[in-house]
Design a protein around this motif. Structure first.
Motif, PDB file in Angstrom:
ATOM      1  N   ILE A 114     -22.580  -6.187  28.548  1.00 21.97           N
ATOM      2  CA  ILE A 114     -22.643  -7.551  29.075  1.00 21.97           C
ATOM      3  C   ILE A 114     -22.284  -8.477  27.933  1.00 21.97           C
ATOM      4  CG2 ILE A 114     -24.115  -9.336  30.091  1.00 21.97           C
ATOM      5  CD1 ILE A 114     -25.757  -7.160  31.387  1.00 21.97           C
ATOM      6  N   GLY A 115     -21.101  -9.057  28.004  1.00 21.64           N
ATOM      7  CA  GLY A 115     -20.578  -9.871  26.917  1.00 21.64           C
ATOM      8  C   GLY A 115     -21.423 -11.100  26.650  1.00 21.64           C
ATOM      9  N   GLY A 116     -21.353 -11.560  25.401  1.00 20.49           N
ATOM     10  CA  GLY A 116     -22.127 -12.716  25.018  1.00 20.49           C
ATOM     11  C   GLY A 116     -21.715 -13.985  25.722  1.00 20.49           C
ATOM     12  N   ASP A 117     -20.496 -14.013  26.280  1.00 21.57           N
ATOM     13  CA  ASP A 117     -20.026 -15.201  26.977  1.00 21.57           C
ATOM     14  C   ASP A 117     -20.286 -15.135  28.480  1.00 21.57           C
ATOM     15  OD1 ASP A 117     -18.292 -13.125  27.431  1.00 21.57           O
ATOM     16  OD2 ASP A 117     -16.458 -14.294  27.149  1.00 21.57           O
ATOM     17  N   THR A 118     -20.975 -14.080  28.936  1.00 22.32           N
ATOM     18  CA  THR A 118     -21.263 -13.956  30.360  1.00 22.32           C
ATOM     19  C   THR A 118     -22.378 -14.926  30.742  1.00 22.32           C
ATOM     20  OG1 THR A 118     -20.738 -11.596  30.229  1.00 22.32           O
ATOM     21  CG2 THR A 118     -21.885 -12.345  32.203  1.00 22.32           C
ATOM     22  N   GLU A 119     -22.189 -15.669  31.809  1.00 16.43           N
ATOM     23  CA  GLU A 119     -23.205 -16.631  32.236  1.00 16.43           C
ATOM     24  C   GLU A 119     -24.423 -15.899  32.784  1.00 16.43           C
ATOM     25  OE1 GLU A 119     -21.512 -19.400  34.942  1.00 16.43           O
ATOM     26  OE2 GLU A 119     -20.128 -20.262  33.474  1.00 16.43           O
ATOM     27  N   THR A 120     -25.525 -16.631  32.846  1.00 17.98           N
ATOM     28  CA  THR A 120     -26.813 -16.019  33.186  1.00 17.98           C
ATOM     29  C   THR A 120     -26.791 -15.328  34.538  1.00 17.98           C
ATOM     30  OG1 THR A 120     -28.023 -17.633  31.853  1.00 17.98           O
ATOM     31  CG2 THR A 120     -29.266 -16.463  33.553  1.00 17.98           C
ATOM     32  N   GLY A 121     -26.323 -16.011  35.576  1.00 19.79           N
ATOM     33  CA  GLY A 121     -26.317 -15.437  36.920  1.00 19.79           C
ATOM     34  C   GLY A 121     -25.536 -14.140  37.004  1.00 19.79           C
ATOM     35  N   PRO A 122     -24.255 -14.125  36.596  1.00 25.08           N
ATOM     36  CA  PRO A 122     -23.477 -12.877  36.633  1.00 25.08           C
ATOM     37  C   PRO A 122     -24.066 -11.777  35.758  1.00 25.08           C
ATOM     38  CG  PRO A 122     -22.020 -14.770  36.449  1.00 25.08           C
ATOM     39  CD  PRO A 122     -23.416 -15.288  36.280  1.00 25.08           C
ATOM     40  N   VAL A 124     -27.290 -11.267  35.061  1.00 25.68           N
ATOM     41  CA  VAL A 124     -28.445 -10.725  35.784  1.00 25.68           C
ATOM     42  C   VAL A 124     -27.989  -9.822  36.914  1.00 25.68           C
ATOM     43  CG1 VAL A 124     -30.369 -11.322  37.303  1.00 25.68           C
ATOM     44  CG2 VAL A 124     -30.006 -12.602  35.182  1.00 25.68           C
ATOM     45  N   GLU A 125     -26.989 -10.270  37.669  1.00 25.04           N
ATOM     46  CA  GLU A 125     -26.497  -9.491  38.792  1.00 25.04           C
ATOM     47  C   GLU A 125     -25.904  -8.166  38.335  1.00 25.04           C
ATOM     48  OE1 GLU A 125     -25.934  -8.164  42.449  1.00 25.04           O
ATOM     49  OE2 GLU A 125     -27.013 -10.005  41.919  1.00 25.04           O
ATOM     50  N   ARG A 126     -25.183  -8.186  37.230  1.00 27.66           N
ATOM     51  CA  ARG A 126     -24.582  -6.950  36.739  1.00 27.66           C
ATOM     52  C   ARG A 126     -25.653  -5.944  36.322  1.00 27.66           C
ATOM     53  NH1 ARG A 126     -19.581  -6.320  32.435  1.00 27.66           N
ATOM     54  NH2 ARG A 126     -19.317  -4.075  32.752  1.00 27.66           N
ATOM     55  N   ALA A 127     -26.681  -6.418  35.626  1.00 24.38           N
ATOM     56  CA  ALA A 127     -27.743  -5.521  35.180  1.00 24.38           C
ATOM     57  C   ALA A 127     -28.540  -4.991  36.363  1.00 24.38           C
ATOM     58  CB  ALA A 127     -28.663  -6.242  34.196  1.00 24.38           C
ATOM     59  N   ALA A 128     -28.884  -5.860  37.304  1.00 27.70           N
ATOM     60  CA  ALA A 128     -29.651  -5.438  38.475  1.00 27.70           C
ATOM     61  C   ALA A 128     -28.848  -4.465  39.331  1.00 27.70           C
ATOM     62  CB  ALA A 128     -30.063  -6.659  39.299  1.00 27.70           C
ATOM     63  N   ALA A 129     -27.549  -4.743  39.494  1.00 27.57           N
ATOM     64  CA  ALA A 129     -26.697  -3.855  40.280  1.00 27.57           C
ATOM     65  C   ALA A 129     -26.569  -2.491  39.626  1.00 27.57           C
ATOM     66  CB  ALA A 129     -25.316  -4.486  40.458  1.00 27.57           C
ATOM     67  N   LEU A 130     -26.542  -2.461  38.280  1.00 24.82           N
ATOM     68  CA  LEU A 130     -26.473  -1.186  37.567  1.00 24.82           C
ATOM     69  C   LEU A 130     -27.715  -0.350  37.858  1.00 24.82           C
ATOM     70  CD1 LEU A 130     -25.027   0.578  35.365  1.00 24.82           C
ATOM     71  CD2 LEU A 130     -26.540  -0.546  33.707  1.00 24.82           C
ATOM     72  N   LEU A 131     -28.871  -0.986  37.842  1.00 30.41           N
ATOM     73  CA  LEU A 131     -30.104  -0.265  38.156  1.00 30.41           C
ATOM     74  C   LEU A 131     -30.076   0.257  39.586  1.00 30.41           C
ATOM     75  CD1 LEU A 131     -33.014   0.664  37.725  1.00 30.41           C
ATOM     76  CD2 LEU A 131     -33.756  -1.673  38.259  1.00 30.41           C
ATOM     77  N   GLU A 132     -29.735  -0.584  40.530  1.00 27.35           N
ATOM     78  CA  GLU A 132     -29.738  -0.177  41.937  1.00 27.35           C
ATOM     79  C   GLU A 132     -28.734   0.944  42.185  1.00 27.35           C
ATOM     80  OE1 GLU A 132     -31.127  -4.463  43.872  1.00 27.35           O
ATOM     81  OE2 GLU A 132     -28.993  -4.014  43.622  1.00 27.35           O
ATOM     82  N   ARG A 133     -27.576   0.873  41.553  1.00 23.64           N
ATOM     83  CA  ARG A 133     -26.568   1.926  41.725  1.00 23.64           C
ATOM     84  C   ARG A 133     -27.055   3.246  41.127  1.00 23.64           C
ATOM     85  NH1 ARG A 133     -22.825  -0.660  39.694  1.00 23.64           N
ATOM     86  NH2 ARG A 133     -22.659   0.234  37.594  1.00 23.64           N
ATOM     87  N   SER A 164     -37.373 -16.940  23.572  1.00 19.88           N
ATOM     88  CA  SER A 164     -37.257 -16.764  22.128  1.00 19.88           C
ATOM     89  C   SER A 164     -35.909 -17.274  21.661  1.00 19.88           C
ATOM     90  CB  SER A 164     -37.404 -15.284  21.744  1.00 19.88           C
ATOM     91  OG  SER A 164     -38.652 -14.779  22.158  1.00 19.88           O
ATOM     92  N   ALA A 165     -35.906 -17.937  20.539  1.00 17.51           N
ATOM     93  CA  ALA A 165     -34.665 -18.479  19.998  1.00 17.51           C
ATOM     94  C   ALA A 165     -33.674 -17.357  19.718  1.00 17.51           C
ATOM     95  CB  ALA A 165     -34.953 -19.250  18.708  1.00 17.51           C
ATOM     96  N   GLY A 166     -32.444 -17.556  20.107  1.00 25.10           N
ATOM     97  CA  GLY A 166     -31.389 -16.597  19.822  1.00 25.10           C
ATOM     98  C   GLY A 166     -31.210 -15.519  20.873  1.00 25.10           C
ATOM     99  N   LEU A 167     -32.116 -15.429  21.853  1.00 25.53           N
ATOM    100  CA  LEU A 167     -31.993 -14.415  22.891  1.00 25.53           C
ATOM    101  C   LEU A 167     -31.362 -15.017  24.137  1.00 25.53           C
ATOM    102  CD1 LEU A 167     -35.404 -12.542  22.553  1.00 25.53           C
ATOM    103  CD2 LEU A 167     -33.181 -11.907  21.597  1.00 25.53           C
ATOM    104  N   PRO A 168     -30.495 -14.280  24.810  1.00 29.07           N
ATOM    105  CA  PRO A 168     -29.845 -14.809  26.009  1.00 29.07           C
ATOM    106  C   PRO A 168     -30.838 -15.048  27.142  1.00 29.07           C
ATOM    107  CG  PRO A 168     -29.322 -12.473  25.726  1.00 29.07           C
ATOM    108  CD  PRO A 168     -30.036 -12.908  24.484  1.00 29.07           C
ATOM    109  N   ALA A 169     -30.559 -16.075  27.940  1.00 31.91           N
ATOM    110  CA  ALA A 169     -31.463 -16.445  29.034  1.00 31.91           C
ATOM    111  C   ALA A 169     -31.520 -15.366  30.110  1.00 31.91           C
ATOM    112  CB  ALA A 169     -31.017 -17.772  29.638  1.00 31.91           C
ATOM    113  N   TRP A 170     -30.470 -14.547  30.220  1.00 27.62           N
ATOM    114  CA  TRP A 170     -30.465 -13.565  31.301  1.00 27.62           C
ATOM    115  C   TRP A 170     -31.524 -12.483  31.106  1.00 27.62           C
ATOM    116  CZ3 TRP A 170     -29.424  -8.384  30.466  1.00 27.62           C
ATOM    117  CH2 TRP A 170     -28.706  -8.037  29.309  1.00 27.62           C
ATOM    118  N   ARG A 173     -34.561 -13.854  32.940  1.00 28.80           N
ATOM    119  CA  ARG A 173     -34.251 -13.969  34.365  1.00 28.80           C
ATOM    120  C   ARG A 173     -34.140 -12.595  35.024  1.00 28.80           C
ATOM    121  NH1 ARG A 173     -35.392 -15.420  38.926  1.00 28.80           N
ATOM    122  NH2 ARG A 173     -33.718 -15.399  40.462  1.00 28.80           N
ATOM    123  N   LEU A 174     -33.701 -11.594  34.261  1.00 32.00           N
ATOM    124  CA  LEU A 174     -33.572 -10.243  34.814  1.00 32.00           C
ATOM    125  C   LEU A 174     -34.928  -9.698  35.232  1.00 32.00           C
ATOM    126  CD1 LEU A 174     -32.007  -7.654  35.438  1.00 32.00           C
ATOM    127  CD2 LEU A 174     -32.310  -6.986  33.032  1.00 32.00           C
TER     128      LEU A 174
END
Length: 448
Positions: A114-122, A124-133, A164-170, A173-174
């Motif tokens: 999950i690239g550093g430039d990926t927005e929070t919503g996408p 989260v969806e990518r990580a959740a979809a990976l788990l479900e798959r 925490s400072a420096g950690l992505p918001a996703w 949210r995940l």
């Protein structure tokens, strides 16, 4: 005043729990083996086996091969597919997932960047979809508990991953998203704490109940285990050693930036720079795959050199050394080719740049270890994470020797046996414990 004897129902629950734990730890057992291991009477064992079968927790998995007259004894085992578990290792740039049965046997595993430039919503969806798959691929129809390891602080009161400072918001949210879309219990824990759990149960600290794990990966951290229990601190921040003020950084850390702290000496980027100063290169950027610092340490330890300290090609086919170490007689002549017939691994002795690099790195790591030792006196420090694992005994021995000059407290230093895989393993162990506690009916106790 002596405590009152347990009621019959409580005694049954205690005995059932004990039998289930034995079936997990020892594998399938006969009723006679359960009787011997629990100390219970034959009728009591027969009753508990029947109860556990009726509850769907135990089933007959075979027959013993005992040589005696009459029918063979039935062998009982846990119903592993009674529940399924999942574990996630959430990093700054990706997620790894594993799905197992109730006993922890792997059924499926997957990972996704999950690239550093990926927005929070996408993200989260990518990580959740990976788990479900992965759950679907495993055929897991009864997902009971999900364990998540993530960087950052986990609030000990709420179990929530804190901002925490420096950690992505996703990341935060995940955890919320999985709790909303799954019927399973979702647990989250700091990644370093999970690594310590895995090292305690299955890794370098299996014979210790008190130790500190120094996590050396992309970043640095510590986990404190005292008397067999993790100590998280009042706010969940015990072990945030990256913020530790240390000499040699030229600055001080702040409440929002650990750049002037221990992180600036022992984080992956700093280790890579140190390696380059000694002519050792690491492959790949620091934000993808194995931390570059760990790659540098591994490259230093694995490249052979001649016994006279000169560099040698790694492969004899490329003109490199073809002999062994001192036990094989050492160098056999005075010419360059003869000197390289016997060689050692870089870092296994003095006189080469890689050994000097490991010495310098050990000096840095020992600063953090000395601070922890002075406060906690754990008796043992485990160098965890990808970098600690890559350094192996060569780095651990150097850190222990340097630490002995900085502190009067005798401290053993060990290398991780699990490395970066410890986080995922710790998350799975946490999920398995929680699921079994619920399904098996509470903590184990003495048989009655």
């Amino acid at each position: 005043m002596p405590s009152a004897p347990a009621s019959p129902s409580t005694a049954r629950a205690i005995n059932d729990r004990l039998a289930l734990r034995l079936l997990q730890d020892e594998g399938p057992l006969t009723a006679a083996e359960l009787k011997r291991l629990t100390g219970l009477s034959r009728p009591t064992v027969a009753d508990l086996v029947e109860r556990l079968q009726d509850a769907g927790l135990v089933r007959i998995v075979g027959e013993s091969g005992a040589e005696r007259r009459g029918p063979n004894a039935r062998v009982y085992g846990l119903v592993a597919d009674r529940a399924h578990l999942a574990a996630l290792d959430v990093r700054l740039r990706g997620v790894t997932v594993t799905v197992t049965d109730l006993l922890g046997a792997p059924l499926a595993e997957a990972a996704a960047p999950i690239g550093g430039d990926t927005e929070t919503g996408p993200a989260v969806e990518r990580a959740a979809a990976l788990l479900e798959r992965t759950v679907r691929e495993a055929g897991a129809t009864r997902l009971h508990t999900v364990g998540i390891g993530a960087p950052g602080l986990v609030d000990p009161a709420t179990g929530a991953l804190r901002d925490s400072a420096g950690l992505p918001a996703w990341h935060r949210r995940l955890v919320t998203a999985l709790r909303e879309r799954l019927s399973a219990t979702v647990l989250v824990e700091n990644e370093t704490n999970l690594a310590a759990t895995a090292e305690l149960r299955e890794g370098a600290a299996r014979d210790r109940d008190t130790f500190v794990l120094l996590w050396l990966g992309h970043g640095v951290g510590a986990a404190v285990v005292l008397d067999g229990a993790l100590r998280r601190g009042a706010s969940g921040g015990a072990g945030e050693i990256g913020f530790l003020p240390v000499p040699g950084t030229g600055a001080l850390p702040s409440a929002t930036d650990c750049a002037g702290g221990f992180h600036a000496l022992a984080g992956s980027a700093a280790v890579r720079e140190l390696a380059q100063a000694y002519g050792i290169e690491a492959g790949g950027p620091d934000d993808e795959g194995e931390p570059a610092g760990a790659s540098a340490v591994r490259a230093a330890r694995e490249r052979p050199v001649c016994w006279d300290g000169t560099r040698a090609a790694a492969d004899p086919a490329d003109g490199g050394p073809t002999g062994g170490g001192p036990a094989d007689g050492g160098p056999t002549g005075d010419g360059p080719a003869d000197r390289c017939r016997a060689y050692r691994r870089v870092g296994d002795g003095p006189g080469d740049a890689a050994g000097a690099f490991l010495d310098a790195l050990a000096e840095r790591v020992a600063l953090g270890a000395a601070a922890v030792t002075a406060v906690l006196d754990p008796g043992c420090v485990v160098l965890g994470g990808e970098l600690g694992h890559a350094g192996g005994a060569a780095l651990a021995e150097r850190v222990e020797a340097r630490l002995a000059t900085l502190s009067p407290l005798r401290t053993e230093v060990r290398a991780s046996t699990l490395g970066g895989a410890a986080v995922l393993r710790g998350a799975l162990l946490t999920a398995r414990d929680a699921a079994q506690d619920e399904l098996f009916g509470g903590p184990p106790a003495t048989a009655h």
